[in-house]
Design an enzyme around this catalytic site. Structure first.
Site, PDB file in Angstrom:
ATOM      1  N   ALA A  98      -1.370  -3.672  -1.675  1.00  0.00           N
ATOM      2  CA  ALA A  98      -0.935  -3.216  -0.349  1.00  0.00           C
ATOM      3  C   ALA A  98       0.507  -3.636  -0.137  1.00  0.00           C
ATOM      4  CB  ALA A  98      -1.835  -3.802   0.732  1.00  0.00           C
TER       5      ALA A  98
ATOM      6  N   THR B 175      -2.273  -8.348  -1.736  1.00  0.00           N
ATOM      7  CA  THR B 175      -1.018  -8.161  -1.017  1.00  0.00           C
ATOM      8  C   THR B 175       0.133  -8.054  -2.003  1.00  0.00           C
ATOM      9  OG1 THR B 175      -0.329 -10.488  -0.848  1.00  0.00           O
ATOM     10  CG2 THR B 175      -1.876  -9.670   0.825  1.00  0.00           C
ATOM     11  N   ASP B 176       1.232  -7.496  -1.557  1.00  0.00           N
ATOM     12  CA  ASP B 176       2.493  -7.678  -2.248  1.00  0.00           C
ATOM     13  C   ASP B 176       2.954  -9.115  -1.974  1.00  0.00           C
ATOM     14  OD1 ASP B 176       4.796  -7.189  -3.683  1.00  0.00           O
ATOM     15  OD2 ASP B 176       5.350  -5.378  -2.587  1.00  0.00           O
ATOM     16  N   ALA B 177       4.046  -9.523  -2.586  1.00  0.00           N
ATOM     17  CA  ALA B 177       4.523 -10.903  -2.465  1.00  0.00           C
ATOM     18  C   ALA B 177       4.695 -11.286  -0.997  1.00  0.00           C
ATOM     19  CB  ALA B 177       5.836 -11.072  -3.213  1.00  0.00           C
TER      20      ALA B 177
END
Length: 598
Positions: free
Chosen positions: A240, A287-289
């Site tokens: 995401a 999640t993305d970072a």
């Protein structure tokens, strides 16, 4: 938002009763701390053995993504982690363009935009297969790929080289073929990104908000088509993005206020409603970072951490401070923000993915492949040959207004000046990924050598200011006669060279649109003002949309990277004729500007 529970017997897991029993028994035997730890992906910042052991023993992490290193270093790191982790780990890599996303000595096979320029899904399949064969040989089991974004806006600062094109059907097919190629490696999985889709906004979620502005209908026909195709073909995980999608957020929550609309990583409407609900995605979401401002600007860090899981995401990337983030996630569970049902579902998806990989069937000392496999696979001849074949089919003669310029031969253009143009300073992973393509001598020097081997006389332009610096460093009186259009007469300038190659090596960087760093302070001679004085070829071996800054150049080539294989192919095509450029522009390299066409 009603949560959809995972079905471990269905796509993409296909677990047997025995596999599911391992998942259930493992979860039942975990302490609360171990359950909370499984929600985290760590970003490995050290390869010290004590640190690695501490990470898995104290924080019980579910997965790891690590800083770049050599294949031998990554292999040893992964061995220590897997042999000391109570539960096998998901070990991720960033093989968007080749094995160089798993280790610095891996093979850059081809940026997605270059694969797109071949118009041949075969190369997306082979890139997925080969890139992740290299990754698997050093113990990785999940790729943060394929890229599933669509390059609609040339001002977008994130996905310039990292996209398969601007046609949704082509992106869907190429991304799917990458996935199927990756699956040729037993137990290897993929996490497509960046849901709900990048490529529309001209901002960068690393430093600001980012928005997918399509209507629900537009999204369904574009990004929705890509994700549906991937899900149908067994995609295991989705990353995401910190990207808002107001239309679908309002569709699932009509009363939501504008200020309450969240990026996908914090949005139950987008994760539970759209992704796991309407699209029926049964896999794992991460999640993305989490250091990116598109996420951290939404609420306090202590709130962001548990809210992502509560919204329907299953794994959180990455720790900031381990103790703080672990405590924040634990507090989110104890306060009821993360319900027992949501925690259980996330754990079933995480452990289910590990079972799908077959990690539970191996002893800790047998999870890693034999060390010899790494030596046989990394930068092997097959992969280097494929990189060259992709260059042969994916190098694009984007613009060719003077149809008599090619081919270049020593008889026609004996003296060639190379003008080497880099970009404005660009940080982040985009610059790093691009830099990996050109190890060894600088690109201009390598191009010079390859042209000289064909019989040309070649020299590399040096700006007056650079000459002055050298003179001063040597204790000489500097030549202060700086010039822009050449201090000599135009006739003398034109007499010094028969052809000019403007070699553009602009990295696809984050934070701003990639642009050539025209050096007005260097004398300005690298700006191709001379297109009507001397034949000029713009050879672009970096970010694909820099024609906007040289619209007057009449011959423009996109080659996308500075690999030696690519250099060889480009020189052969330059010296053999325009008809040998077979790649097709997968985006709009003219940048939607009318003046770039003439």
């Amino acid at each position: 938002m009603e949560a959809k529970r995972v079905d471990l017997k269905a796509k993409p897991y296909y677990l047997s009763d025995e596999d599911i029993k391992w998942v259930e028994d493992t979860i039942a035997g975990m302490s609360l701390e171990e359950k909370i730890g499984q929600l985290f992906f760590n970003m490995g910042s050290s390869r010290e053995e004590d640190y690695l052991k501490m990470t898995v023993n104290k924080y019980h992490i579910g997965g790891i993504r690590y800083n770049p290193a050599t294949s031998a270093e990554v292999y040893e790191q992964n061995r220590i982690l897997q042999e000391n982790s109570k539960i096998p780990l998901i070990i991720a890599c960033n093989t968007e363009a080749g094995g160089n996303g798993a280790c610095v000595d891996g093979t850059l096979i081809g940026h997605p935009v270059k694969i797109g320029s071949t118009r041949n899904p075969k190369y997306a399949f082979e890139m997925g297969r080969m890139a992740n064969k290299e990754a698997a040989s050093i113990g990785c089991n999940l790729s943060f790929a394929p890229l599933s974004d669509i390059y609609y806006n040339w001002h977008n600062p994130v996905i310039g080289l990292r996209n398969f094109g601007n046609d949704p059907e082509q992106v869907a097919e190429m991304a799917t073929q990458y996935l199927l190629g990756a699956h040729e490696n037993q137990g290897f999985c993929c996490a497509a990104k960046h849901f709900p889709g990048d490529g529309l906004d001209d901002r960068d979620q690393h430093i600001a908000n980012s928005v997918n502005t399509f209507s629900c209908e537009e999204w369904d026909e574009t990004f929705g088509k890509v994700y549906t195709r991937l899900i149908d073909n067994g995609l295991e995980a989705i990353m995401a993005g910190h990207i808002m999608q107001p239309a679908y957020t309002r569709y699932f929550n009509p009363d939501i206020k504008d200020e309450d609309i969240q990026p996908a990583t914090l949005s139950p409407e987008l994760i539970q409603g759209l992704l796991k609900g309407k699209l029926g995605f049964n896999g794992m979401v991460l999640t993305d970072a989490s250091h990116m401002v598109g996420l951290t600007c939404r609420m306090k860090r202590s709130e962001v951490v548990p809210h992502a899981i509560a919204a329907g995401v299953d794994m959180f990337l990455f720790f900031n401070d381990m103790d703080e983030d672990f405590a924040s996630m634990m507090n989110g569970y104890k306060s009821g923000l993360i319900t027992e049902e949501r925690l259980s579902d996330a754990l079933h998806r995480i452990l289910g993915l590990k079972a799908h990989m077959g990690l539970h069937k191996k002893a800790k000392t047998e999870i890693m492949p034999p060390r010899e496999q790494m030596k046989e696979v990394i930068r092997c001849k097959e992969h280097l040959d494929m990189a060259k074949e992709i260059s042969e089919n994916g190098t694009v003669l984007v613009k060719y207004l003077d149809a008599d310029v090619l081919p270049i031969t020593p008889e026609r253009y004996k003296k060639i000046m190379i003008v080497y143009v880099k970009g404005v300073e660009a940080g982040g992973m985009g610059a790093l990924v691009h830099a990996r393509g050109g190890a060894g001598k600088p690109p201009a020097e390598r191009l010079k050598e390859k042209l000289e081997a064909k019989g040309f006389e070649v020299f590399i332009y040096e700006s007056p200011l650079e000459k002055m610096k050298k003179q001063m460093a040597e204790g000489k009186n500097p030549d202060i006669n700086l010039y822009f259009a050449g201090k000599d007469t135009i006739s003398e300038f034109a007499a010094r060279q028969d052809l000019i190659i403007t070699l553009c090596d602009v990295a696809g960087g984050f934070q701003a649109v990639a642009r050539p760093g025209w050096g007005m302070t260097k004398g300005g001679g690298e700006i191709p003002w001379y297109v009507h004085e001397v034949p000029v070829i713009a050879l672009n071996m970096g970010h694909p949309t820099i024609m906007a800054d040289m619209p007057h150049v009449r011959t423009f080539i996109n080659a996308y990277d500075t690999n030696d294989q690519t250099m060889d192919v480009v020189v052969e095509k330059l010296t053999s004729g325009a008809e040998n450029f077979t790649g097709e522009d997968p985006i709009d390299s003219f940048c939607g500007l009318w003046d770039t066409h003439f």
